[in-house]
Scaffold this active site. Sequence first.
Site, PDB file in Angstrom:
ATOM      1  N   SER A   1       2.404   1.781  -3.475  1.00 40.55           N
ATOM      2  CA  SER A   1       1.445   2.302  -4.453  1.00 40.55           C
ATOM      3  C   SER A   1       1.124   3.760  -4.185  1.00 40.55           C
ATOM      4  CB  SER A   1       0.164   1.462  -4.455  1.00 40.55           C
ATOM      5  OG  SER A   1      -0.540   1.577  -3.235  1.00 40.55           O
ATOM      6  N   GLU A   2       0.935   4.130  -2.927  1.00 40.46           N
ATOM      7  CA  GLU A   2       0.596   5.512  -2.600  1.00 40.46           C
ATOM      8  C   GLU A   2       1.725   6.465  -2.971  1.00 40.46           C
ATOM      9  OE1 GLU A   2      -2.296   7.018  -1.251  1.00 40.46           O
ATOM     10  OE2 GLU A   2      -3.056   5.106  -1.982  1.00 40.46           O
ATOM     11  N   VAL A   3       2.949   6.067  -2.706  1.00 38.52           N
ATOM     12  CA  VAL A   3       4.086   6.928  -3.036  1.00 38.52           C
ATOM     13  C   VAL A   3       4.220   7.066  -4.549  1.00 38.52           C
ATOM     14  CG1 VAL A   3       6.604   7.132  -2.941  1.00 38.52           C
ATOM     15  CG2 VAL A   3       5.329   6.445  -0.906  1.00 38.52           C
TER      16      VAL A   3
ATOM     17  N   ILE B   1       0.838  -1.200   0.000  1.00 40.85           N
ATOM     18  CA  ILE B   1       0.000   0.000   0.000  1.00 40.85           C
ATOM     19  C   ILE B   1       0.876   1.255   0.000  1.00 40.85           C
ATOM     20  CG2 ILE B   1      -1.712   1.321   1.294  1.00 40.85           C
ATOM     21  CD1 ILE B   1      -2.824  -1.224  -0.021  1.00 40.85           C
TER      22      ILE B   1
ATOM     23  N   TYR C   1      -8.921  10.326   4.919  1.00 48.29           N
ATOM     24  CA  TYR C   1      -8.035  10.236   3.752  1.00 48.29           C
ATOM     25  C   TYR C   1      -8.476  11.258   2.706  1.00 48.29           C
ATOM     26  CZ  TYR C   1      -5.690   8.140  -0.325  1.00 48.29           C
ATOM     27  OH  TYR C   1      -4.932   7.913  -1.442  1.00 48.29           O
TER      28      TYR C   1
END
Length: 294
Positions: free
Chosen positions: A59-61, A56, A158
């Site tokens: 992917s976020e970075v 996770i 978020y």
Amino acid sequence: MIDFPTLSMEEAANYLSLPFSQSQEGYEAFLQTILGFYEGHGRQFIWRETSDPYRILLSEVMLQQTQTSRVIPKYELFLSLWPTLKDLAGVALDELLYHWKGLGYNRRALNLRRSAIASREWDWNLPTKQTELLSLPGVGKATAAAIGAFSYRERTIYLETNIRRVLLHCFYPDQEGVKDKELELLLGRLVQLVEDPKAWYYALMDFGVLLKHLLPNANMRSAHYTKQAKFENSNRQIRGQLIHLLSDTGAKEQQQVTTLLSHFEEERVLYCLGQLEKEGFVEETEGTYRIAKA
């Protein structure tokens, strides 16, 4: 329809009824609209199929200010090369930057590696507490909240670009200068009404992508909106070329660097080189520059 091949323009128009009131009735109608859209047209990505915190985080970075089409092959490549945080922590920075090429914003790669190194404190895992996640290099409120929601299904707040677009469009259609603090309060109310925060935030992001294709950018009405500076002939471009030069072809003397980047002013090249050294990307020994080993 871009990104939503099964959705016609006529169907898309059905999802754009506005506005929603900030009331229990309005919230429930909003949830029904967003989740209904996601059930019928939600996008599928490999990182949505996992709850692994490292995957996770990766992917976020990678997805920060980068299109999903460019992220997919890099995401798969990174996991094949470094399937765990411990693996990523042990990679040389020049090798990491070499494989990062094409994603841009190289500081993300540097911080990702630093976070992997820091994860040793948690036995090569990511911490579960939001306060501890925020202590990791480059992990801000949105990234920490994403890990909480997508890995642990916590009801975190978020707020990212596509979600901000949805809230502004649906609840603040005529307002300018809306602050994130107000949007975060709204998100906090909404997330308490859903059963699965993970699916909820994916649904919000996908709806935001739909709005991006159909309507003017509602994010321009955010109090925090800034127009991205041009990349061409910017210091960002110089920094990227310096990193690619040193990671692709090895150490270079200062004169070699300025000669190879002679299409930019020498003063700017040397300034960017100095900044990269300060930030930990580059190290210099007796006038020779290379990607930092530490």
